[in-house]
Design a protein around this motif. Sequence first.
Motif, PDB file in Angstrom:
ATOM      1  N   ALA A  72       0.831  -1.217   0.000  1.00  0.00           N
ATOM      2  CA  ALA A  72       0.000   0.000   0.000  1.00  0.00           C
ATOM      3  C   ALA A  72       0.856   1.253   0.000  1.00  0.00           C
ATOM      4  N   THR A  73       2.035   1.177   0.625  1.00  0.00           N
ATOM      5  CA  THR A  73       2.911   2.361   0.661  1.00  0.00           C
ATOM      6  C   THR A  73       3.367   2.691  -0.762  1.00  0.00           C
ATOM      7  N   ILE A  74       3.728   1.635  -1.483  1.00  0.00           N
ATOM      8  CA  ILE A  74       4.206   1.830  -2.847  1.00  0.00           C
ATOM      9  C   ILE A  74       3.037   2.231  -3.752  1.00  0.00           C
ATOM     10  N   VAL A  91       4.999   7.687   0.715  1.00  0.00           N
ATOM     11  CA  VAL A  91       6.086   6.715   0.888  1.00  0.00           C
ATOM     12  C   VAL A  91       7.066   7.224   1.939  1.00  0.00           C
ATOM     13  N   GLY A  92       7.591   6.287   2.729  1.00  0.00           N
ATOM     14  CA  GLY A  92       8.493   6.695   3.793  1.00  0.00           C
ATOM     15  C   GLY A  92       9.926   6.666   3.333  1.00  0.00           C
ATOM     16  N   GLU A  93      10.433   7.798   2.879  1.00  0.00           N
ATOM     17  CA  GLU A  93      11.864   7.860   2.582  1.00  0.00           C
ATOM     18  C   GLU A  93      12.365   9.274   2.810  1.00  0.00           C
ATOM     19  N   VAL A 104      -4.475   7.245   9.615  1.00  0.00           N
ATOM     20  CA  VAL A 104      -3.813   7.594   8.353  1.00  0.00           C
ATOM     21  C   VAL A 104      -2.339   7.805   8.671  1.00  0.00           C
ATOM     22  N   ARG A 105      -1.454   7.226   7.846  1.00  0.00           N
ATOM     23  CA  ARG A 105      -0.028   7.484   8.064  1.00  0.00           C
ATOM     24  C   ARG A 105       0.415   8.671   7.213  1.00  0.00           C
ATOM     25  N   ILE A 106       1.019   9.619   7.904  1.00  0.00           N
ATOM     26  CA  ILE A 106       1.536  10.801   7.214  1.00  0.00           C
ATOM     27  C   ILE A 106       3.047  10.816   7.417  1.00  0.00           C
TER      28      ILE A 106
HETATM   29  N1  GLU Z   1       9.545   2.309   4.332  1.00  0.00           N
HETATM   30  C1  GLU Z   1       8.813   2.956   3.313  1.00  0.00           C
HETATM   31  C2  GLU Z   1       7.347   2.970   3.627  1.00  0.00           C
HETATM   32  O1  GLU Z   1       6.916   2.267   4.494  1.00  0.00           O
HETATM   33  C3  GLU Z   1       9.170   2.562   1.929  1.00  0.00           C
HETATM   34  C4  GLU Z   1       8.160   1.897   1.062  1.00  0.00           C
HETATM   35  C5  GLU Z   1       8.226   0.425   1.176  1.00  0.00           C
HETATM   36  O2  GLU Z   1       9.307  -0.130   0.995  1.00  0.00           O
HETATM   37  O3  GLU Z   1       7.191  -0.155   1.471  1.00  0.00           O
HETATM   38  O4  GLU Z   1       6.645   3.739   3.041  1.00  0.00           O
END
Ligand code: GLU
Length: 397
Positions: free
Chosen positions: A15-17, A38-40, A371-373
């Motif tokens: 879902a993040t991608i 996305v978490g980066e 919700v993740r922000i």
């Molecule tokens: N760690 C990030 C996230 O959770 C990167 C995306 C992923 O690899 O899922 O959004």
Amino acid sequence: MEKLSARINSLAPSATIAMNQKGRELKEKGADVINLSVGEPDFITPDHIREAGKKAIDGNWHHYAPVAGYPDLLKAIVDKFKRENNLDYKPSQIMVSVGAKHSLANVMMCLIDKGEEVIVPAPYWVSYAEQVKIAEGVNVFIDTTVENDFKITPQQLEDAITPKTKAMLLCSPSNPTGSVYTREELKGLAEVIARHPQVYVITDEIYEHINFVGGHESIAQFEEIRDRVVIINGVSKAYAMTGWRIGYMAGPDWLVKACGKLQGQMTSGATSIAMRAALEALNGDQSCVSEMRDAFLRRRDLILGHIAKIDGVKCATPGGAFYVFPDFSAYIGKSVDGRKIENDMDLCIYLLEVGHIATVPGSAFGAEGCVRISYANSDENLEKAMQRLKDALAALS
Ligand code: GLU
Ligand code: PMP
């Protein structure tokens, strides 16, 4: 006729991608989308690390690398564990892979047998539950709430363990909640694990350096369970190197050896150039790490200040990582212009299409209504995004 395996059919996409991709697509169509999905780190890789990558290209590091990683990189990881965590490992207990996600996948495939249970504290990072499924394991979730800072208690862990339990996952600082376990809390969990000799701990410490509450604590420090703990870490988050794809594991020799066998058949060693750059990241000047951490702390406070002013929203103060995980349940069921927000996915799609901010629904992490922000974005974009969030929510009734 399409005939995919049952294995892949049972798998949910990341879902993040997916939310990152949706945000990108809207942006490509010309919308001014602020991407908080996305978490980066938004930072670029520090200069000295980039130089090491360039030198590796010109220095002809072009051939297959050893499957587990170059010996000097393994040594740098051993030194890192001693220097930063006071943990003793031998190089044979370390293996480098194509990102921490790959390290985690290797461990799951080598440790979990069909039908074995894996305890996953929820909310959890999206890939944990899906990787357990690929390994044909069974997810056993332990629910936590914003009131207890999204942390599990020793009693909850004890209650979740059955004769079929093979492993538990731990993520501190946590994605998606940002919560950080203290030494005392980890000790309590380690005491439970010590009583159950068949249970392994897979501890994901990729956000180790994005910590606002003092030093990082690892559950691997407790001697009585030490030989049953596998640490997952990497250079993606601490050194802003997400695209270089270098992660690593540290654990018992026999497990590392098995992961080497799997990786030798599936992918071989990680990219040579990226490993040379990772070596510089670990051995070189570390000031970039605290500079980025300080910027994340400033942004956390900026975003929390805005969220505190939104009616009906509950939000913990994260001690680390670069996410806030507010509970927006009060807005589920509301409508605007005939559009009803039925769940957190609808809310995120609405925020994207109308507010032009990309976020990730809490249900992807096992927490409906949240919700993740990600606040790994510029202060200016965060200010703009928070105004859009407030406006979009205020329009709902
Ligand atoms: N760690 C990030 C996230 O959770 C990167 C995306 C992923 O690899 O899922 O959004
Ligand atoms: N674990 C967690 C909790 C993460 O957030 C991420 C980032 N996607 C990873 C592992 C994987 O990191 P890497 O980029 O090294 O594969």
